[in-house]
Design a protein around this motif. Structure first.
Motif, PDB file in Angstrom:
ATOM      1  N   GLU A  79       0.816  -1.222   0.000  1.00 33.13           N
ATOM      2  CA  GLU A  79       0.000   0.000   0.000  1.00 33.13           C
ATOM      3  C   GLU A  79       0.846   1.267   0.000  1.00 33.13           C
ATOM      4  OE1 GLU A  79      -2.435  -3.341   1.613  1.00 33.13           O
ATOM      5  OE2 GLU A  79      -0.405  -2.602   2.004  1.00 33.13           O
ATOM      6  N   ILE A  80       2.128   1.149   0.295  1.00 29.80           N
ATOM      7  CA  ILE A  80       2.995   2.327   0.259  1.00 29.80           C
ATOM      8  C   ILE A  80       2.990   2.941  -1.142  1.00 29.80           C
ATOM      9  CG2 ILE A  80       5.232   1.241  -0.292  1.00 29.80           C
ATOM     10  CD1 ILE A  80       6.369   3.026   2.047  1.00 29.80           C
ATOM     11  N   GLY A  81       2.736   2.143  -2.148  1.00 28.42           N
ATOM     12  CA  GLY A  81       2.656   2.628  -3.522  1.00 28.42           C
ATOM     13  C   GLY A  81       1.498   3.577  -3.770  1.00 28.42           C
ATOM     14  N   HIS A  82       0.511   3.610  -2.872  1.00 29.43           N
ATOM     15  CA  HIS A  82      -0.623   4.523  -3.008  1.00 29.43           C
ATOM     16  C   HIS A  82      -0.252   5.952  -2.644  1.00 29.43           C
ATOM     17  CE1 HIS A  82      -3.477   0.875  -2.273  1.00 29.43           C
ATOM     18  NE2 HIS A  82      -2.842   0.816  -3.426  1.00 29.43           N
ATOM     19  N   LEU A  83       0.950   6.159  -2.122  1.00 31.58           N
ATOM     20  CA  LEU A  83       1.386   7.498  -1.714  1.00 31.58           C
ATOM     21  C   LEU A  83       1.921   8.254  -2.928  1.00 31.58           C
ATOM     22  CD1 LEU A  83       3.198   6.552   1.629  1.00 31.58           C
ATOM     23  CD2 LEU A  83       0.829   7.292   1.288  1.00 31.58           C
ATOM     24  N   THR A  84       1.047   8.542  -3.857  1.00 33.14           N
ATOM     25  CA  THR A  84       1.466   9.120  -5.138  1.00 33.14           C
ATOM     26  C   THR A  84       1.862  10.589  -5.039  1.00 33.14           C
ATOM     27  OG1 THR A  84      -0.838   9.542  -5.699  1.00 33.14           O
ATOM     28  CG2 THR A  84       0.133   7.471  -6.493  1.00 33.14           C
ATOM     29  N   ALA A  85       1.526  11.289  -3.958  1.00 34.01           N
ATOM     30  CA  ALA A  85       1.953  12.680  -3.764  1.00 34.01           C
ATOM     31  C   ALA A  85       3.317  12.762  -3.075  1.00 34.01           C
ATOM     32  CB  ALA A  85       0.915  13.447  -2.944  1.00 34.01           C
ATOM     33  N   LEU A  86       3.831  11.624  -2.620  1.00 31.35           N
ATOM     34  CA  LEU A  86       5.076  11.599  -1.849  1.00 31.35           C
ATOM     35  C   LEU A  86       6.255  12.099  -2.679  1.00 31.35           C
ATOM     36  CD1 LEU A  86       5.565  10.573   1.073  1.00 31.35           C
ATOM     37  CD2 LEU A  86       6.547   8.530   0.059  1.00 31.35           C
ATOM     38  N   THR A  87       7.018  13.040  -2.105  1.00 29.65           N
ATOM     39  CA  THR A  87       8.230  13.534  -2.762  1.00 29.65           C
ATOM     40  C   THR A  87       9.486  13.029  -2.071  1.00 29.65           C
ATOM     41  OG1 THR A  87       8.223  15.590  -1.492  1.00 29.65           O
ATOM     42  CG2 THR A  87       7.107  15.616  -3.633  1.00 29.65           C
ATOM     43  N   GLU A 110       4.572  -1.900  -6.451  1.00 26.39           N
ATOM     44  CA  GLU A 110       3.665  -0.750  -6.374  1.00 26.39           C
ATOM     45  C   GLU A 110       4.399   0.559  -6.110  1.00 26.39           C
ATOM     46  OE1 GLU A 110       1.343  -4.427  -5.554  1.00 26.39           O
ATOM     47  OE2 GLU A 110       3.267  -3.654  -4.865  1.00 26.39           O
ATOM     48  N   MET A 111       5.635   0.480  -5.648  1.00 23.80           N
ATOM     49  CA  MET A 111       6.399   1.708  -5.414  1.00 23.80           C
ATOM     50  C   MET A 111       6.624   2.465  -6.720  1.00 23.80           C
ATOM     51  SD  MET A 111       9.072   0.635  -2.432  1.00 23.80           S
ATOM     52  CE  MET A 111       9.437   2.293  -1.871  1.00 23.80           C
ATOM     53  N   GLY A 112       6.496   1.806  -7.843  1.00 21.86           N
ATOM     54  CA  GLY A 112       6.610   2.461  -9.139  1.00 21.86           C
ATOM     55  C   GLY A 112       5.509   3.473  -9.402  1.00 21.86           C
ATOM     56  N   LEU A 113       4.448   3.441  -8.607  1.00 15.56           N
ATOM     57  CA  LEU A 113       3.343   4.399  -8.753  1.00 15.56           C
ATOM     58  C   LEU A 113       3.652   5.740  -8.084  1.00 15.56           C
ATOM     59  CD1 LEU A 113       0.404   1.954  -7.914  1.00 15.56           C
ATOM     60  CD2 LEU A 113       1.138   2.736 -10.182  1.00 15.56           C
ATOM     61  N   MET A 114       4.719   5.797  -7.311  1.00 21.10           N
ATOM     62  CA  MET A 114       5.061   7.001  -6.543  1.00 21.10           C
ATOM     63  C   MET A 114       5.861   7.972  -7.419  1.00 21.10           C
ATOM     64  SD  MET A 114       6.002   4.738  -3.169  1.00 21.10           S
ATOM     65  CE  MET A 114       6.781   6.011  -2.241  1.00 21.10           C
ATOM     66  N   THR A 115       5.255   8.422  -8.502  1.00 21.57           N
ATOM     67  CA  THR A 115       5.964   9.175  -9.537  1.00 21.57           C
ATOM     68  C   THR A 115       6.330  10.605  -9.140  1.00 21.57           C
ATOM     69  OG1 THR A 115       3.857   9.720 -10.574  1.00 21.57           O
ATOM     70  CG2 THR A 115       5.042   7.792 -11.429  1.00 21.57           C
ATOM     71  N   PHE A 120      14.703   9.254  -2.457  1.00 25.00           N
ATOM     72  CA  PHE A 120      14.397   7.853  -2.149  1.00 25.00           C
ATOM     73  C   PHE A 120      15.546   7.285  -1.321  1.00 25.00           C
ATOM     74  CE2 PHE A 120      14.114   3.368  -2.899  1.00 25.00           C
ATOM     75  CZ  PHE A 120      12.810   3.089  -3.272  1.00 25.00           C
ATOM     76  N   ARG A 121      15.338   7.122  -0.014  1.00 28.52           N
ATOM     77  CA  ARG A 121      16.406   6.645   0.876  1.00 28.52           C
ATOM     78  C   ARG A 121      15.984   5.367   1.602  1.00 28.52           C
ATOM     79  NH1 ARG A 121      18.539  12.133   3.824  1.00 28.52           N
ATOM     80  NH2 ARG A 121      17.696  13.527   2.259  1.00 28.52           N
ATOM     81  N   LEU A 122      16.634   4.293   1.238  1.00 26.80           N
ATOM     82  CA  LEU A 122      16.409   2.990   1.865  1.00 26.80           C
ATOM     83  C   LEU A 122      17.751   2.311   2.087  1.00 26.80           C
ATOM     84  CD1 LEU A 122      13.395   1.859  -0.303  1.00 26.80           C
ATOM     85  CD2 LEU A 122      13.346   2.114   2.157  1.00 26.80           C
ATOM     86  N   ALA A 123      18.671   3.034   2.675  1.00 30.17           N
ATOM     87  CA  ALA A 123      20.003   2.482   2.899  1.00 30.17           C
ATOM     88  C   ALA A 123      19.978   1.479   4.044  1.00 30.17           C
ATOM     89  CB  ALA A 123      21.002   3.590   3.206  1.00 30.17           C
ATOM     90  N   LEU A 142      10.358   0.566 -10.674  1.00 24.36           N
ATOM     91  CA  LEU A 142      11.057   1.726 -10.110  1.00 24.36           C
ATOM     92  C   LEU A 142      11.543   2.656 -11.217  1.00 24.36           C
ATOM     93  CD1 LEU A 142      13.129   0.300  -7.119  1.00 24.36           C
ATOM     94  CD2 LEU A 142      10.869   1.356  -7.104  1.00 24.36           C
ATOM     95  N   GLY A 143      11.652   2.151 -12.425  1.00 14.19           N
ATOM     96  CA  GLY A 143      12.043   2.970 -13.567  1.00 14.19           C
ATOM     97  C   GLY A 143      11.030   4.057 -13.887  1.00 14.19           C
ATOM     98  N   GLN A 144       9.817   3.940 -13.342  1.00 15.58           N
ATOM     99  CA  GLN A 144       8.792   4.966 -13.538  1.00 15.58           C
ATOM    100  C   GLN A 144       9.012   6.180 -12.644  1.00 15.58           C
ATOM    101  OE1 GLN A 144       4.907   3.080 -13.245  1.00 15.58           O
ATOM    102  NE2 GLN A 144       5.749   1.234 -14.171  1.00 15.58           N
ATOM    103  N   LEU A 145       9.966   6.067 -11.720  1.00 18.73           N
ATOM    104  CA  LEU A 145      10.244   7.156 -10.780  1.00 18.73           C
ATOM    105  C   LEU A 145      11.268   8.109 -11.392  1.00 18.73           C
ATOM    106  CD1 LEU A 145      10.419   5.099  -7.457  1.00 18.73           C
ATOM    107  CD2 LEU A 145       8.428   6.090  -8.598  1.00 18.73           C
TER     108      LEU A 145
END
Length: 166
Positions: A79-87, A110-115, A120-123, A142-145
């Motif tokens: 569901e994190i992919g639903h955060l489409t306004a996330l910068t 679904e993270m590909g929807l977060m355009t 993007f920090r997931l270290a 993720l290429g959609q980001l």
């Protein structure tokens, strides 16, 4: 103390920050998903543990999600992919991480929807290289980001080749 479940009832809440509070523990309440006007959520340098609730995906106005340096565990909810306004997404782990306190698994497609995402920090945890954070291959979605200007995926257990979309 803990985060109150009443956070979700604060219908006008747009900004919630809890920084550098080692006495703040417990879990992220699923009720937080009802705070649909929330634009900025930063809970950092605390002892919050457990999983990120799937209800986080209901925060459609959220622009910044910063949950770094906590003791979160489990996989990222699809569901994190639903955060489409996330910068900005910052989920770097705590240095206190153990096998019981580490986000893990593969990144949801679904993270590909977060355009709208630019940061993007997931270290992973550089001080404990044997305790990986994210594993598997990076989803081609993720290429959609295309707006991302800062990728931070170091110290993980990512395998395979980078998707050509990146």
């Amino acid at each position: 103390g803990t985060l109150p479940t009443e956070l979700g009832k604060w219908q006008k809440l747009v900004d919630f920050r809890a920084f550098n509070n080692p006495l703040l523990s417990g879990t992220l309440p699923s009720e937080l998903g009802a705070a649909t006007l929330l634009e900025f959520l930063a809970i950092e340098f605390t002892r919050i543990s457990g999983t990120i609730p799937s209800e986080i995906g209901r925060l459609s106005a959220l622009r910044v999600l910063a949950l770094q340096y906590n003791e979160l565990s489990g996989t990222l909810p699809t569901e994190i992919g639903h955060l489409t306004a996330l910068t900005a997404l910052n989920l770097n782990p705590s240095g206190r991480r153990t096998h019981n306190h580490a986000l893990s698994g593969t990144l949801p497609t679904e993270m590909g929807l977060m355009t709208s995402l630019t940061d993007f920090r997931l270290a992973g945890d550089s001080s404990r290289l044997l305790l990986h954070y994210v594993s598997g291959t990076l989803p081609s979605e993720l290429g959609q980001l295309t707006a991302v200007t800062r990728w931070q995926l170091s110290h993980n257990d990512i395998s395979g080749t980078l998707p050509s979309e990146l």
